[in-house]
Design an enzyme around this catalytic site. Sequence first.
Site, short mmCIF file in Angstrom:
data_model
loop_
_atom_site.label_atom_id
_atom_site.label_comp_id
_atom_site.label_asym_id
_atom_site.label_seq_id
_atom_site.Cartn_x
_atom_site.Cartn_y
_atom_site.Cartn_z
N SER A 8 62.97 -4.69 47.26
CA SER A 8 63.19 -3.44 48.01
C SER A 8 62.52 -3.48 49.37
O SER A 8 61.68 -2.63 49.71
CB SER A 8 62.70 -2.24 47.19
OG SER A 8 63.43 -2.16 45.99
N GLY A 9 62.89 -4.52 50.14
CA GLY A 9 62.49 -4.57 51.53
C GLY A 9 63.43 -3.71 52.35
O GLY A 9 63.90 -2.66 51.91
N GLY A 12 67.16 -3.72 50.92
CA GLY A 12 67.12 -3.13 49.60
C GLY A 12 66.88 -1.63 49.65
O GLY A 12 67.54 -0.85 48.95
N ASN A 103 71.65 -13.80 51.94
CA ASN A 103 72.01 -14.82 52.91
C ASN A 103 71.98 -16.18 52.23
O ASN A 103 71.27 -16.40 51.25
CB ASN A 103 71.01 -14.84 54.07
CG ASN A 103 71.06 -13.57 54.89
OD1 ASN A 103 72.08 -12.87 54.94
ND2 ASN A 103 69.96 -13.26 55.55
N ALA A 129 68.84 -4.25 58.85
CA ALA A 129 67.74 -3.35 58.51
C ALA A 129 66.42 -3.95 58.95
O ALA A 129 66.33 -5.15 59.26
CB ALA A 129 67.74 -3.09 57.01
N LYS A 185 79.58 -15.53 56.57
CA LYS A 185 78.29 -14.86 56.77
C LYS A 185 77.19 -15.89 57.03
O LYS A 185 76.30 -15.67 57.86
CB LYS A 185 77.94 -14.01 55.55
CG LYS A 185 76.58 -13.33 55.63
CD LYS A 185 76.52 -12.29 56.73
CE LYS A 185 75.14 -11.64 56.86
NZ LYS A 185 74.75 -10.90 55.65
#
Length: 309
Positions: A8-9, A12, A103, A129, A185
């Site tokens: 949850s960086g 997240g 990634n 983000a 990506k």
Amino acid sequence: MKIAIAGSGALGCGFGYMMKKGGNDVTLMDYWDAHIQAIRENGLSISVNGKEDNVSMKIGKPNEIQDTFDVVFVFTKSMGLRAMMEAIKHTLTDDTKVVCLLNGLGHAKTIAEYIPEKNIIMGTTVWTAGIDAPGQTHFMGEGPVEVQNADPSEEEGARQVVKMMADCGLNGVYSENVHFTTWRKACVNGTMNALCSLLDCNIEELFHTSESDHLVTEIITEFSQVAATESVDINVQETVDYVKMTAEKVGAHYPSMHQDLQQNKRPTEIDFLNGAVAKEAEANGFSAPYCKLITQLIHAKEDIYGIKR
């Protein structure tokens, strides 16, 4: 849906926030003590495309979470995926779907050690983000978030996740060829992330340099050559144009690898991007000199900063 965010960086938290605002039961999982404490005490403070908000969120370390979930989104760094899957395996049931938007290349094989292939959903996102302080993040973009079951014959799970994300404003799209979108990506990250990290600049500054066109084209050419060994067709000029278009949308953003290397002195994901391309090129009897040199330079910078890999 009952959803967990494993890692949850910045991304997240952004995804978790959007899913909770969309009416889902969301639990954040992370290891950063200060971040966990700040969210527990003050809620998650987040800016989404410039709009500020604060929301109460459930959060804890993986070993503290005893629930099981319908869907788990993994948002670790590439090199942390295996450790996270090991830490959360007690939260997975025979029906839990794991969505991987990381990634880099090769993650489905790791996840398949923990859940059946039919429950693995691979995808990509162009949302960006950053973390401003513990418990304070920003989240930018418009999507799409493209996903597909790792087993293409199993569509139902991915389509349910797509609908949930669409309902939450995350612009979920069912991909007919997630292998292609994953490679595309990777081209974005192998250019923007790697070059911004080496040059210590943001994306807008990178594309204002006189060398950006040449560097981006050479890197994508090497990615395309390796992708072809996996029967993935990456058209070089189309992908260069796509990277430029993405850069224009994102603007003066410092990509995640820059945040890791230059801002926070943490290990990078270079071995799962340019490093993976250089390694696979050699395994197939040709070279990828730009990707190899970029990987060596990133590792040299990690060494200068005393970052342990």
